[in-house]
Design an enzyme around this catalytic site. Structure first.
Site, PDB file in Angstrom:
ATOM      1  N   ASN A 136       0.826  -1.211   0.000  1.00  0.00           N
ATOM      2  CA  ASN A 136       0.000   0.000   0.000  1.00  0.00           C
ATOM      3  C   ASN A 136       0.855   1.253   0.000  1.00  0.00           C
ATOM      4  OD1 ASN A 136      -2.053  -1.794   0.153  1.00  0.00           O
ATOM      5  ND2 ASN A 136      -2.562  -1.405   2.290  1.00  0.00           N
ATOM      6  N   VAL A 137       0.308   2.285  -0.619  1.00  0.00           N
ATOM      7  CA  VAL A 137       1.028   3.552  -0.727  1.00  0.00           C
ATOM      8  C   VAL A 137       0.350   4.628   0.128  1.00  0.00           C
ATOM      9  CG1 VAL A 137       1.810   2.978  -3.070  1.00  0.00           C
ATOM     10  CG2 VAL A 137      -0.277   4.341  -2.785  1.00  0.00           C
ATOM     11  N   ASP A 138      -0.688   4.220   0.902  1.00  0.00           N
ATOM     12  CA  ASP A 138      -1.521   5.226   1.573  1.00  0.00           C
ATOM     13  C   ASP A 138      -0.947   5.762   2.879  1.00  0.00           C
ATOM     14  OD1 ASP A 138      -2.095   3.132   3.456  1.00  0.00           O
ATOM     15  OD2 ASP A 138      -3.891   2.540   2.354  1.00  0.00           O
ATOM     16  N   HIS A 176       5.775  -0.678  -2.808  1.00  0.00           N
ATOM     17  CA  HIS A 176       5.303   0.114  -3.952  1.00  0.00           C
ATOM     18  C   HIS A 176       5.361   1.618  -3.707  1.00  0.00           C
ATOM     19  CE1 HIS A 176       2.904  -3.650  -5.462  1.00  0.00           C
ATOM     20  NE2 HIS A 176       4.189  -3.699  -5.755  1.00  0.00           N
ATOM     21  N   GLY A 189      -5.652  -8.914   3.004  1.00  0.00           N
ATOM     22  CA  GLY A 189      -6.292  -7.954   2.095  1.00  0.00           C
ATOM     23  C   GLY A 189      -5.578  -7.734   0.787  1.00  0.00           C
ATOM     24  N   THR A 190      -5.103  -8.814   0.183  1.00  0.00           N
ATOM     25  CA  THR A 190      -4.479  -8.664  -1.139  1.00  0.00           C
ATOM     26  C   THR A 190      -4.956  -9.765  -2.075  1.00  0.00           C
ATOM     27  OG1 THR A 190      -2.391  -8.594  -2.361  1.00  0.00           O
ATOM     28  CG2 THR A 190      -2.390  -9.914  -0.348  1.00  0.00           C
ATOM     29  N   SER A 191      -5.109  -9.389  -3.348  1.00  0.00           N
ATOM     30  CA  SER A 191      -5.447 -10.393  -4.353  1.00  0.00           C
ATOM     31  C   SER A 191      -4.206 -11.213  -4.708  1.00  0.00           C
ATOM     32  CB  SER A 191      -6.000  -9.715  -5.606  1.00  0.00           C
ATOM     33  OG  SER A 191      -5.043  -8.813  -6.131  1.00  0.00           O
ATOM     34  N   ASN A 223      -9.029 -12.498   4.233  1.00  0.00           N
ATOM     35  CA  ASN A 223      -9.629 -11.847   3.065  1.00  0.00           C
ATOM     36  C   ASN A 223     -11.095 -12.278   3.000  1.00  0.00           C
ATOM     37  OD1 ASN A 223     -10.284 -11.082   0.279  1.00  0.00           O
ATOM     38  ND2 ASN A 223      -8.075 -10.997  -0.067  1.00  0.00           N
ATOM     39  N   GLU A 279     -12.777 -12.624   0.438  1.00  0.00           N
ATOM     40  CA  GLU A 279     -12.989 -13.394  -0.796  1.00  0.00           C
ATOM     41  C   GLU A 279     -11.870 -14.411  -0.976  1.00  0.00           C
ATOM     42  OE1 GLU A 279     -13.528 -10.842  -4.199  1.00  0.00           O
ATOM     43  OE2 GLU A 279     -14.860  -9.525  -3.056  1.00  0.00           O
TER      44      GLU A 279
HETATM   45  C1  BJW Z   1     -10.366  -7.090   1.901  1.00  0.00           C
HETATM   46  C2  BJW Z   1     -11.305  -6.255   2.425  1.00  0.00           C
HETATM   47  C3  BJW Z   1     -11.322  -6.175   3.807  1.00  0.00           C
HETATM   48  C4  BJW Z   1     -11.548  -6.142   0.338  1.00  0.00           C
HETATM   49  N1  BJW Z   1     -10.461  -6.883   4.524  1.00  0.00           N
HETATM   50  N2  BJW Z   1      -9.515  -7.786   2.636  1.00  0.00           N
HETATM   51  C5  BJW Z   1       4.809 -12.000 -13.990  1.00  0.00           C
HETATM   52  C6  BJW Z   1       3.752 -12.356 -14.804  1.00  0.00           C
HETATM   53  C7  BJW Z   1       2.962 -11.377 -15.430  1.00  0.00           C
HETATM   54  C8  BJW Z   1       3.208 -10.038 -15.236  1.00  0.00           C
HETATM   55  C9  BJW Z   1       4.237  -9.695 -14.418  1.00  0.00           C
HETATM   56  C10 BJW Z   1       5.038 -10.652 -13.819  1.00  0.00           C
HETATM   57  N3  BJW Z   1       5.960 -10.025 -13.079  1.00  0.00           N
HETATM   58  C11 BJW Z   1       5.744  -8.702 -13.182  1.00  0.00           C
HETATM   59  C12 BJW Z   1       4.721  -8.477 -13.997  1.00  0.00           C
HETATM   60  C13 BJW Z   1       4.149  -7.170 -14.403  1.00  0.00           C
HETATM   61  C14 BJW Z   1       3.370  -6.497 -13.309  1.00  0.00           C
HETATM   62  C15 BJW Z   1       2.328  -7.435 -12.728  1.00  0.00           C
HETATM   63  O1  BJW Z   1       2.495  -8.067 -11.718  1.00  0.00           O
HETATM   64  N4  BJW Z   1       1.181  -7.530 -13.348  1.00  0.00           N
HETATM   65  C16 BJW Z   1       0.128  -8.415 -12.848  1.00  0.00           C
HETATM   66  C17 BJW Z   1      -1.179  -7.646 -12.752  1.00  0.00           C
HETATM   67  C18 BJW Z   1       0.057  -9.639 -13.673  1.00  0.00           C
HETATM   68  N5  BJW Z   1       4.300  -6.041 -12.291  1.00  0.00           N
HETATM   69  C19 BJW Z   1       4.967  -4.905 -12.393  1.00  0.00           C
HETATM   70  O2  BJW Z   1       4.842  -4.156 -13.358  1.00  0.00           O
HETATM   71  C20 BJW Z   1       5.918  -4.564 -11.268  1.00  0.00           C
HETATM   72  N6  BJW Z   1       7.182  -4.231 -11.746  1.00  0.00           N
HETATM   73  C21 BJW Z   1       8.014  -5.121 -12.263  1.00  0.00           C
HETATM   74  O3  BJW Z   1       7.704  -6.289 -12.346  1.00  0.00           O
HETATM   75  O4  BJW Z   1       9.236  -4.605 -12.634  1.00  0.00           O
HETATM   76  C22 BJW Z   1      10.078  -5.403 -13.474  1.00  0.00           C
HETATM   77  C23 BJW Z   1       9.733  -5.026 -14.887  1.00  0.00           C
HETATM   78  C24 BJW Z   1      10.142  -3.827 -15.357  1.00  0.00           C
HETATM   79  C25 BJW Z   1       9.848  -3.503 -16.666  1.00  0.00           C
HETATM   80  C26 BJW Z   1       9.107  -4.379 -17.450  1.00  0.00           C
HETATM   81  C27 BJW Z   1       8.669  -5.593 -16.929  1.00  0.00           C
HETATM   82  C28 BJW Z   1       8.985  -5.928 -15.628  1.00  0.00           C
HETATM   83  C29 BJW Z   1       5.472  -3.322 -10.522  1.00  0.00           C
HETATM   84  C30 BJW Z   1       4.140  -3.453  -9.945  1.00  0.00           C
HETATM   85  C31 BJW Z   1       3.723  -2.146  -9.260  1.00  0.00           C
HETATM   86  C32 BJW Z   1       2.285  -2.187  -8.914  1.00  0.00           C
HETATM   87  N7  BJW Z   1       1.860  -0.936  -8.518  1.00  0.00           N
HETATM   88  C33 BJW Z   1       0.464  -0.785  -8.090  1.00  0.00           C
HETATM   89  C34 BJW Z   1      -0.002   0.631  -8.347  1.00  0.00           C
HETATM   90  C35 BJW Z   1       0.601   1.582  -7.344  1.00  0.00           C
HETATM   91  C36 BJW Z   1       0.308   2.937  -7.778  1.00  0.00           C
HETATM   92  C37 BJW Z   1      -1.017   3.411  -7.276  1.00  0.00           C
HETATM   93  O5  BJW Z   1      -1.298   3.280  -6.067  1.00  0.00           O
HETATM   94  O6  BJW Z   1      -1.736   3.928  -8.084  1.00  0.00           O
HETATM   95  O7  BJW Z   1       0.340  -1.153  -6.740  1.00  0.00           O
HETATM   96  S1  BJW Z   1      -0.656  -1.877  -8.902  1.00  0.00           S
HETATM   97  C38 BJW Z   1      -1.734  -2.093  -7.582  1.00  0.00           C
HETATM   98  O8  BJW Z   1      -1.789  -3.503  -7.303  1.00  0.00           O
HETATM   99  C39 BJW Z   1      -1.047  -1.418  -6.394  1.00  0.00           C
HETATM  100  C40 BJW Z   1      -1.152  -2.493  -5.347  1.00  0.00           C
HETATM  101  O9  BJW Z   1      -0.125  -2.307  -4.396  1.00  0.00           O
HETATM  102  C41 BJW Z   1      -1.030  -3.758  -6.132  1.00  0.00           C
HETATM  103  C42 BJW Z   1      -1.556  -4.962  -5.422  1.00  0.00           C
HETATM  104  O10 BJW Z   1      -2.938  -4.891  -5.299  1.00  0.00           O
HETATM  105  P1  BJW Z   1      -3.619  -5.398  -3.959  1.00  0.00           P
HETATM  106  O11 BJW Z   1      -3.117  -4.618  -2.815  1.00  0.00           O
HETATM  107  O12 BJW Z   1      -3.520  -6.868  -3.877  1.00  0.00           O
HETATM  108  O13 BJW Z   1      -5.113  -4.915  -4.170  1.00  0.00           O
HETATM  109  P2  BJW Z   1      -6.306  -5.639  -4.957  1.00  0.00           P
HETATM  110  O14 BJW Z   1      -7.317  -4.592  -5.216  1.00  0.00           O
HETATM  111  O15 BJW Z   1      -5.810  -6.415  -6.098  1.00  0.00           O
HETATM  112  O16 BJW Z   1      -6.899  -6.667  -3.912  1.00  0.00           O
HETATM  113  C43 BJW Z   1      -7.591  -6.215  -2.758  1.00  0.00           C
HETATM  114  C44 BJW Z   1      -7.990  -7.425  -1.955  1.00  0.00           C
HETATM  115  O17 BJW Z   1      -8.545  -6.970  -0.750  1.00  0.00           O
HETATM  116  C45 BJW Z   1      -9.048  -8.308  -2.634  1.00  0.00           C
HETATM  117  O18 BJW Z   1      -8.589  -9.664  -2.591  1.00  0.00           O
HETATM  118  C46 BJW Z   1     -10.281  -8.131  -1.778  1.00  0.00           C
HETATM  119  O19 BJW Z   1     -11.067  -9.315  -1.671  1.00  0.00           O
HETATM  120  C47 BJW Z   1      -9.654  -7.800  -0.453  1.00  0.00           C
HETATM  121  N8  BJW Z   1     -10.503  -7.048   0.462  1.00  0.00           N
HETATM  122  N9  BJW Z   1     -12.023  -5.705   1.340  1.00  0.00           N
HETATM  123  C48 BJW Z   1      -9.563  -7.684   3.855  1.00  0.00           C
HETATM  124  N10 BJW Z   1     -12.240  -5.396   4.416  1.00  0.00           N
END
Ligand code: BJW
Length: 244
Positions: free
Chosen positions: A105-107, A122, A190-192, A216, A218
């Site tokens: 999280n970035v918050d 992140h 709380g992460t997907s 989580n 879900e």
């Molecule tokens: C609850 C709840 C409650 C609800 N209680 N729970 C391998 C395969 C394919 C692709 C890639 C790979 N390796 C890397 C990649 C590319 C990419 C990636 O992973 N893509 C995937 C989507 C497939 N990764 C990257 O680009 C990363 N960099 C990298 O790999 O560098 C090397 C490279 C360089 C150049 C070219 C290629 C590679 C960097 C990733 C950075 C991600 N940044 C973000 C955005 C931040 C900016 C912003 O804030 O705007 O970070 S993306 C976004 O997702 C954010 C989050 O930190 C991150 C994770 O999401 P999170 O936290 O899991 O949230 P959700 O919404 O997904 O899930 C929420 C969960 O909460 C759900 O499960 C709900 O059920 C649950 N929930 N209420 C508990 N009350």
């Protein structure tokens, strides 16, 4: 969620010496922060999904729109507070000799709740940095006086946040991975667990023999891998888990 499952997880937590907690957007959902995917209030702004808005590609093409998106979110975050999950995790770090909170999280809500043993994989929305530099500049006030904001020497700043397609901050993943490889318990809250390389952290812990506990509401791709999956909101379950 059954009492038996909660008790099983609480036993792991009680008996652990080295704990890693891996958090995502869901830990802040009950504070009012939208998640990125699933779980309800998923972020879409000006008709664009967060994956497009938070991309290196858009930053290169249109830094003003990226800053406006971040400024919109900073405005929302400024009025929000940590929830019981953030506070329970901040208390938990005092209990263990070895404890590390690894957040995607970035918050900044974990720090506002008092967490100090933390790695931000992140980045943080309350900081900027010059393009091509890792020297961060605090940007605590919203609205910003200008977009894009400038640093102390007049240099144009970008958000200190890891966008899609960008590398994680130097050393952050490596340090988290080293600690994860030797923990007894890894909580995944709380992460997907879809975004890599961050999602490797609980995988590394589990593969090295740690008990993995998912919290989580879900099911996620990680649920089958976890030793215990506790279905429900983090703000209810995390305090119960550490209170047992
Ligand atoms: C609850 C709840 C409650 C609800 N209680 N729970 C391998 C395969 C394919 C692709 C890639 C790979 N390796 C890397 C990649 C590319 C990419 C990636 O992973 N893509 C995937 C989507 C497939 N990764 C990257 O680009 C990363 N960099 C990298 O790999 O560098 C090397 C490279 C360089 C150049 C070219 C290629 C590679 C960097 C990733 C950075 C991600 N940044 C973000 C955005 C931040 C900016 C912003 O804030 O705007 O970070 S993306 C976004 O997702 C954010 C989050 O930190 C991150 C994770 O999401 P999170 O936290 O899991 O949230 P959700 O919404 O997904 O899930 C929420 C969960 O909460 C759900 O499960 C709900 O059920 C649950 N929930 N209420 C508990 N009350």
């Amino acid at each position: 969620m059954s009492d038996q499952l909660l008790e099983k997880a609480a036993r792991y937590v009680r008996e652990a010496k080295r704990v890693v907690v891996f958090t995502g957007a869901g830990v802040s959902a009950e504070s009012g922060v939208p998640t990125f995917r699933g779980g309800g209030n998923t972020a879409v702004w000006r008709g664009m999904p967060a994956t497009e808005l938070s991309s290196a590609e858009l930053l290169e093409r249109d830094a003003v729109t990226v800053w406006e998106w971040f400024e919109y979110r900073r405005g929302i975050l400024a009025g929000l507070s940590p929830n019981p999950a953030h506070y329970a995790l901040a208390e938990a770090e005092k209990r263990y000799d070895e404890f590390l909170l690894v957040t995607q999280n970035v918050d900044g809500l974990h720090q506002r709740a008092g967490s100090t043993k933390i790695i931000e994989l992140h980045g943080n929305i309350w900081r900027g940095r010059p393009f091509g530099s890792s020297k961060t500049v605090p940007l605590p006030d919203t609205p910003l006086p200008e977009i894009p904001p400038k640093g102390p020497n007049g240099e144009v700043l970008r958000p200190d946040v890891v966008l899609f397609g960008e590398m994680l901050p130097a050393g952050a993943f490596e340090e988290a991975a080293t600690v994860a490889a030797s923990c007894d318990v890894c909580l995944v809250v709380g992460t997907s667990a879809l975004v890599y390389p961050a999602a490797r952290i609980p995988e590394i812990a589990g593969q090295a023999g740690a008990a993995v506990i998912e919290i989580n509401p879900e099911e996620t791709r990680f649920s089958d891998f976890a030793d215990v999956s506790l279905r429900g909101p983090a703000g209810e379950i995390v305090p119960k888990l550490f209170g047992k």
